[in-house]
Design a protein around this motif. Sequence first.
Motif, PDB file in Angstrom:
ATOM      1  N   TRP A  45       0.847  -1.183   0.000  1.00 24.31           N
ATOM      2  CA  TRP A  45       0.000   0.000   0.000  1.00 24.31           C
ATOM      3  C   TRP A  45       0.883   1.233   0.000  1.00 24.31           C
ATOM      4  N   LEU A  46       0.443   2.265  -0.685  1.00 20.54           N
ATOM      5  CA  LEU A  46       1.102   3.560  -0.586  1.00 20.54           C
ATOM      6  C   LEU A  46       0.570   4.273   0.654  1.00 20.54           C
ATOM      7  N   GLU A  47       1.243   5.332   1.048  1.00 24.94           N
ATOM      8  CA  GLU A  47       0.834   6.080   2.247  1.00 24.94           C
ATOM      9  C   GLU A  47      -0.620   6.538   2.156  1.00 24.94           C
ATOM     10  N   LYS A  48      -1.025   7.016   0.979  1.00 25.51           N
ATOM     11  CA  LYS A  48      -2.401   7.516   0.823  1.00 25.51           C
ATOM     12  C   LYS A  48      -3.423   6.392   1.011  1.00 25.51           C
ATOM     13  N   ASP A  49      -3.082   5.172   0.576  1.00 25.18           N
ATOM     14  CA  ASP A  49      -3.982   4.031   0.771  1.00 25.18           C
ATOM     15  C   ASP A  49      -4.115   3.693   2.249  1.00 25.18           C
ATOM     16  N   TYR A  50      -2.991   3.728   2.950  1.00 28.91           N
ATOM     17  CA  TYR A  50      -3.005   3.445   4.391  1.00 28.91           C
ATOM     18  C   TYR A  50      -3.846   4.485   5.133  1.00 28.91           C
ATOM     19  N   LEU A  51      -3.646   5.750   4.821  1.00 35.16           N
ATOM     20  CA  LEU A  51      -4.391   6.803   5.504  1.00 35.16           C
ATOM     21  C   LEU A  51      -5.884   6.717   5.209  1.00 35.16           C
ATOM     22  N   ALA A  52      -6.247   6.310   3.994  1.00 35.28           N
ATOM     23  CA  ALA A  52      -7.657   6.191   3.624  1.00 35.28           C
ATOM     24  C   ALA A  52      -8.330   5.012   4.336  1.00 35.28           C
ATOM     25  N   ASN A  53      -7.574   3.957   4.641  1.00 33.46           N
ATOM     26  CA  ASN A  53      -8.148   2.750   5.237  1.00 33.46           C
ATOM     27  C   ASN A  53      -7.746   2.532   6.691  1.00 33.46           C
ATOM     28  N   GLU A  54      -7.113   3.505   7.283  1.00 34.79           N
ATOM     29  CA  GLU A  54      -6.589   3.372   8.641  1.00 34.79           C
ATOM     30  C   GLU A  54      -7.670   3.001   9.658  1.00 34.79           C
ATOM     31  N   ALA A  55      -8.856   3.528   9.514  1.00 35.08           N
ATOM     32  CA  ALA A  55      -9.931   3.269  10.479  1.00 35.08           C
ATOM     33  C   ALA A  55     -10.453   1.835  10.403  1.00 35.08           C
ATOM     34  N   GLN A  56     -10.312   1.182   9.257  1.00 37.27           N
ATOM     35  CA  GLN A  56     -10.832  -0.170   9.084  1.00 37.27           C
ATOM     36  C   GLN A  56      -9.809  -1.259   9.382  1.00 37.27           C
ATOM     37  N   ILE A  57      -8.575  -0.902   9.661  1.00 35.95           N
ATOM     38  CA  ILE A  57      -7.523  -1.893   9.895  1.00 35.95           C
ATOM     39  C   ILE A  57      -7.646  -2.433  11.313  1.00 35.95           C
ATOM     40  N   SER A  58      -7.650  -3.744  11.427  1.00 36.42           N
ATOM     41  CA  SER A  58      -7.754  -4.410  12.719  1.00 36.42           C
ATOM     42  C   SER A  58      -6.451  -4.279  13.502  1.00 36.42           C
ATOM     43  N   SER A  59      -6.541  -4.359  14.811  1.00 36.98           N
ATOM     44  CA  SER A  59      -5.339  -4.309  15.644  1.00 36.98           C
ATOM     45  C   SER A  59      -4.528  -5.595  15.524  1.00 36.98           C
ATOM     46  N   GLU A  60      -5.135  -6.646  14.964  1.00 40.67           N
ATOM     47  CA  GLU A  60      -4.442  -7.908  14.767  1.00 40.67           C
ATOM     48  C   GLU A  60      -3.734  -7.980  13.411  1.00 40.67           C
ATOM     49  N   GLN A  61      -3.877  -6.938  12.600  1.00 37.97           N
ATOM     50  CA  GLN A  61      -3.271  -6.887  11.277  1.00 37.97           C
ATOM     51  C   GLN A  61      -1.782  -6.566  11.402  1.00 37.97           C
ATOM     52  N   TYR A  62      -0.956  -7.302  10.666  1.00 40.67           N
ATOM     53  CA  TYR A  62       0.478  -7.027  10.644  1.00 40.67           C
ATOM     54  C   TYR A  62       0.763  -5.951   9.605  1.00 40.67           C
ATOM     55  N   ILE A  63       1.526  -4.915  10.014  1.00 40.11           N
ATOM     56  CA  ILE A  63       1.845  -3.801   9.130  1.00 40.11           C
ATOM     57  C   ILE A  63       3.342  -3.525   9.215  1.00 40.11           C
ATOM     58  N   LEU A  64       3.964  -3.342   8.051  1.00 35.29           N
ATOM     59  CA  LEU A  64       5.380  -3.015   7.968  1.00 35.29           C
ATOM     60  C   LEU A  64       5.512  -1.710   7.209  1.00 35.29           C
ATOM     61  N   PHE A  65       6.186  -0.724   7.810  1.00 36.61           N
ATOM     62  CA  PHE A  65       6.374   0.575   7.184  1.00 36.61           C
ATOM     63  C   PHE A  65       7.787   0.648   6.600  1.00 36.61           C
ATOM     64  N   ILE A  66       7.894   1.077   5.341  1.00 38.16           N
ATOM     65  CA  ILE A  66       9.178   1.225   4.675  1.00 38.16           C
ATOM     66  C   ILE A  66       9.284   2.675   4.192  1.00 38.16           C
ATOM     67  N   GLY A  67      10.397   3.313   4.469  1.00 40.00           N
ATOM     68  CA  GLY A  67      10.617   4.666   3.977  1.00 40.00           C
ATOM     69  C   GLY A  67      10.927   5.625   5.099  1.00 40.00           C
ATOM     70  N   ASN A  68      10.966   6.897   4.732  1.00 41.98           N
ATOM     71  CA  ASN A  68      11.329   7.940   5.683  1.00 41.98           C
ATOM     72  C   ASN A  68      10.417   9.142   5.422  1.00 41.98           C
ATOM     73  N   SER A  69       9.275   9.151   6.060  1.00 42.93           N
ATOM     74  CA  SER A  69       8.355  10.262   5.942  1.00 42.93           C
ATOM     75  C   SER A  69       7.732  10.531   7.301  1.00 42.93           C
ATOM     76  N   LYS A  70       6.868  11.504   7.391  1.00 42.60           N
ATOM     77  CA  LYS A  70       6.230  11.817   8.676  1.00 42.60           C
ATOM     78  C   LYS A  70       5.387  10.645   9.181  1.00 42.60           C
ATOM     79  N   LEU A  71       4.733   9.930   8.274  1.00 40.81           N
ATOM     80  CA  LEU A  71       3.910   8.792   8.653  1.00 40.81           C
ATOM     81  C   LEU A  71       4.768   7.642   9.171  1.00 40.81           C
ATOM     82  N   MET A  72       5.882   7.422   8.548  1.00 38.64           N
ATOM     83  CA  MET A  72       6.740   6.304   8.920  1.00 38.64           C
ATOM     84  C   MET A  72       7.409   6.584  10.247  1.00 38.64           C
TER      85      MET A  72
END
Length: 72
Positions: A45-72
Motif C-alpha cells: 500500500w502507498l501512504e495515501k492508501d493506508y491513511l484512507a483505510n486506517e480506520a478499518q484496519i484491525s489491531s491484529e493486522q500485521y503492518i510493515l512501514f518502509i521509507g522515511n516520511s512523517k507517517l513512517m
Amino acid sequence: MKKLIIVCDEKQKKYGGFLSQLISNKEKTLGEEFIRNIPVVAQVWLEKDYLANEAQISSEQYILFIGNSKLM
C-alpha cells in the motif's frame, strides 16, 4: 493465513513490491533449510492508501512501514 500490509512511499514502492514477492513465495530457501507452506500474503500500500483505510484496519493486522516520511 497471515496477512501483511507493507506501507511505503512512492520512492520505495519497488522495494515494497520485491519484499512482497519474497514473503508470498510458498517455498523459501534459507541456506540449506527449506521452509514450506508458510501461509503469508503480503500487499503493498502507498501512504495515501493506508491513511484512507486506517480506520478499518484491525489491531491484529500485521503492518510493515518502509521509507522515511512523517507517517513512517
